[in-house]
Structure formats: C-alpha cells, structure tokens
Write a protein that holds these residues in place. Structure first.
Motif, PDB file in Angstrom:
ATOM      1  N   LEU A   1       0.874  -1.185   0.000  1.00  0.00           N
ATOM      2  CA  LEU A   1       0.000   0.000   0.000  1.00  0.00           C
ATOM      3  C   LEU A   1       0.907   1.230   0.000  1.00  0.00           C
ATOM      4  O   LEU A   1       1.706   1.415   0.938  1.00  0.00           O
ATOM      5  N   VAL A   2       0.836   2.026  -1.075  1.00  0.00           N
ATOM      6  CA  VAL A   2       1.704   3.203  -1.212  1.00  0.00           C
ATOM      7  C   VAL A   2       0.809   4.421  -1.452  1.00  0.00           C
ATOM      8  O   VAL A   2       0.048   4.459  -2.419  1.00  0.00           O
ATOM      9  N   GLU A   3       0.908   5.397  -0.540  1.00  0.00           N
ATOM     10  CA  GLU A   3       0.044   6.577  -0.673  1.00  0.00           C
ATOM     11  C   GLU A   3       0.420   7.412  -1.896  1.00  0.00           C
ATOM     12  O   GLU A   3       1.561   7.385  -2.359  1.00  0.00           O
ATOM     13  N   LYS A   4      -0.545   8.187  -2.393  1.00  0.00           N
ATOM     14  CA  LYS A   4      -0.370   8.959  -3.649  1.00  0.00           C
ATOM     15  C   LYS A   4       0.891   9.816  -3.626  1.00  0.00           C
ATOM     16  O   LYS A   4       1.637   9.885  -4.594  1.00  0.00           O
ATOM     17  N   ASP A   5       1.139  10.460  -2.476  1.00  0.00           N
ATOM     18  CA  ASP A   5       2.263  11.418  -2.460  1.00  0.00           C
ATOM     19  C   ASP A   5       3.625  10.715  -2.488  1.00  0.00           C
ATOM     20  O   ASP A   5       4.654  11.343  -2.696  1.00  0.00           O
ATOM     21  N   LYS A   6       3.641   9.403  -2.328  1.00  0.00           N
ATOM     22  CA  LYS A   6       4.896   8.636  -2.355  1.00  0.00           C
ATOM     23  C   LYS A   6       5.065   7.886  -3.686  1.00  0.00           C
ATOM     24  O   LYS A   6       6.096   7.267  -3.946  1.00  0.00           O
ATOM     25  N   PHE A   7       4.008   7.939  -4.502  1.00  0.00           N
ATOM     26  CA  PHE A   7       3.965   7.102  -5.717  1.00  0.00           C
ATOM     27  C   PHE A   7       5.147   7.355  -6.633  1.00  0.00           C
ATOM     28  O   PHE A   7       5.846   6.437  -7.068  1.00  0.00           O
ATOM     29  N   GLU A   8       5.456   8.641  -6.901  1.00  0.00           N
ATOM     30  CA  GLU A   8       6.508   8.962  -7.876  1.00  0.00           C
ATOM     31  C   GLU A   8       7.881   8.472  -7.429  1.00  0.00           C
ATOM     32  O   GLU A   8       8.594   7.814  -8.183  1.00  0.00           O
ATOM     33  N   GLU A   9       8.194   8.751  -6.170  1.00  0.00           N
ATOM     34  CA  GLU A   9       9.512   8.331  -5.682  1.00  0.00           C
ATOM     35  C   GLU A   9       9.611   6.808  -5.640  1.00  0.00           C
ATOM     36  O   GLU A   9      10.637   6.224  -5.977  1.00  0.00           O
ATOM     37  N   TYR A  10       8.501   6.174  -5.234  1.00  0.00           N
ATOM     38  CA  TYR A  10       8.483   4.702  -5.135  1.00  0.00           C
ATOM     39  C   TYR A  10       8.765   4.079  -6.495  1.00  0.00           C
ATOM     40  O   TYR A  10       9.629   3.204  -6.635  1.00  0.00           O
ATOM     41  N   THR A  11       8.079   4.567  -7.539  1.00  0.00           N
ATOM     42  CA  THR A  11       8.236   3.982  -8.879  1.00  0.00           C
ATOM     43  C   THR A  11       9.606   4.328  -9.466  1.00  0.00           C
ATOM     44  O   THR A  11      10.213   3.504 -10.157  1.00  0.00           O
ATOM     45  N   ARG A  12      10.105   5.527  -9.155  1.00  0.00           N
ATOM     46  CA  ARG A  12      11.443   5.909  -9.641  1.00  0.00           C
ATOM     47  C   ARG A  12      12.497   4.951  -9.068  1.00  0.00           C
ATOM     48  O   ARG A  12      13.336   4.394  -9.773  1.00  0.00           O
ATOM     49  N   LEU A  13      12.413   4.717  -7.751  1.00  0.00           N
ATOM     50  CA  LEU A  13      13.367   3.813  -7.096  1.00  0.00           C
ATOM     51  C   LEU A  13      13.201   2.380  -7.595  1.00  0.00           C
ATOM     52  O   LEU A  13      14.183   1.657  -7.804  1.00  0.00           O
ATOM     53  N   PHE A  14      11.950   1.971  -7.817  1.00  0.00           N
ATOM     54  CA  PHE A  14      11.725   0.598  -8.298  1.00  0.00           C
ATOM     55  C   PHE A  14      12.338   0.413  -9.684  1.00  0.00           C
ATOM     56  O   PHE A  14      12.940  -0.614  -9.974  1.00  0.00           O
TER      57      PHE A  14
END
Lengths: 95, 95
Positions: free
Chosen positions: A9-22
């Motif tokens: 579960l990843v909140e909207k405001d973390k989505f960009e950084e999460y996908t960039r790191l992934f």
C-alpha cells in the motif's frame, strides 16, 4: 521456477519516488543470473496498491538477489515509502 | 497487458479435483485470442493457498473469456471447491 508476489500500500504522495526507485532496482535486478521477470503492477481499482511480481529460476538465485548492492540499498527505502505490506507470497508453479 | 491474480484457499481434500479442473480450464483458455498466460501457483509455505496468475493482452479479451463455455462451466465448480476467495486483483503494468 518460482514467483514472488509482494503487495504494497503506497500513498499517492509517495507514488513517484516509489516507482522511480523501483525502476532503478529493476534495471539492475534484470541483469542478475536467474531473474526471469521483475515487474511492478498497479491495482486497476485502487491506485495505492502497488504489487511487485517477480519470476526467478529457483529459490537459490532469489536468495543471492537479496544480498546484492542494489537490493540492500534500495529495498529498505521502498519499505519506508510504503504505508503497509499487504501480502507477500512465494509461489511454486503447478499448472 | 493486464494481470489477474486470484488467491484461493483450497483444503487438502479438494486439491486434486481443483487442480484437475483447472488443468482442463487452462487447456481451453490458453487457446483463446489474447491469452498470454494462464497458470496456477501454490504458496511455498501454505499448500492450501492456490493462486491463479493470468496475463491478458487487455481487459476486453478477459471479458470475452468470462463468457466462454469452459469458463461458465468450470469456474463455478472451482468456486464451490475452494473454502475461501482470499483476494482478487486486476493489475496494470507500471515498470
């Protein structure tokens, strides 16, 4: 062949950084011996659900993966970015 | 491309019939246009967890699948054989 499905579960405001790191993690991981697939999926109904679906030749290469530089550096950060680990299943193929 | 992950709890005494029926369903489904993968996996730690991991070219062909003879005949029986539907997620690929 084994499949690892890790549902987060990843909140909207973390989505960009999460996908960039992934993306960075996936780029390195896909070079590893025995890595068949290493992908990130988003639930069609709840965009906060981001699920890693990985495919490995066997459990041994998956263990090696967990000791790589990119895994030990990036995965803890991904862990902090997510609100919750919903589910984690390691699977063996039957049919 | 979309992925459908359907996680089921199937008791030991139903395992054989469940997998036999799934094999029959998979054999027909894999002939369908737009079906990329249609597989059944068993959790490495809890052998009662049987998860369908399907891959389709798009949502439209998946809808067509739900109206096929083999789907409408077999899937309800699989539903009766399982103790519980644990989770069902339709995913879109991001990375």
């Amino acid at each position: 062949m084994v499949k690892l499905v890790v549902k987060n579960l990843v909140e909207k405001d973390k989505f960009e950084e999460y996908t960039r790191l992934f993306k960075e993690l996936a780029e390195e991981t896909r070079k590893e011996i025995g890595c068949i697939k290493y992908e990130l999926y988003q639930d069609d109904e709840d965009s906060r659900i981001l699920t890693m679906i990985e495919e490995w030749e066997n459990k041994e290469v998956l263990e090696i993966h967990k000791n790589t530089e990119h895994f030990t550096r990036i995965v803890p950060i991904l862990g902090q970015l997510r609100t919750k680990l919903i589910d984690r299943n390691l699977y063996n193929k039957i049919v």
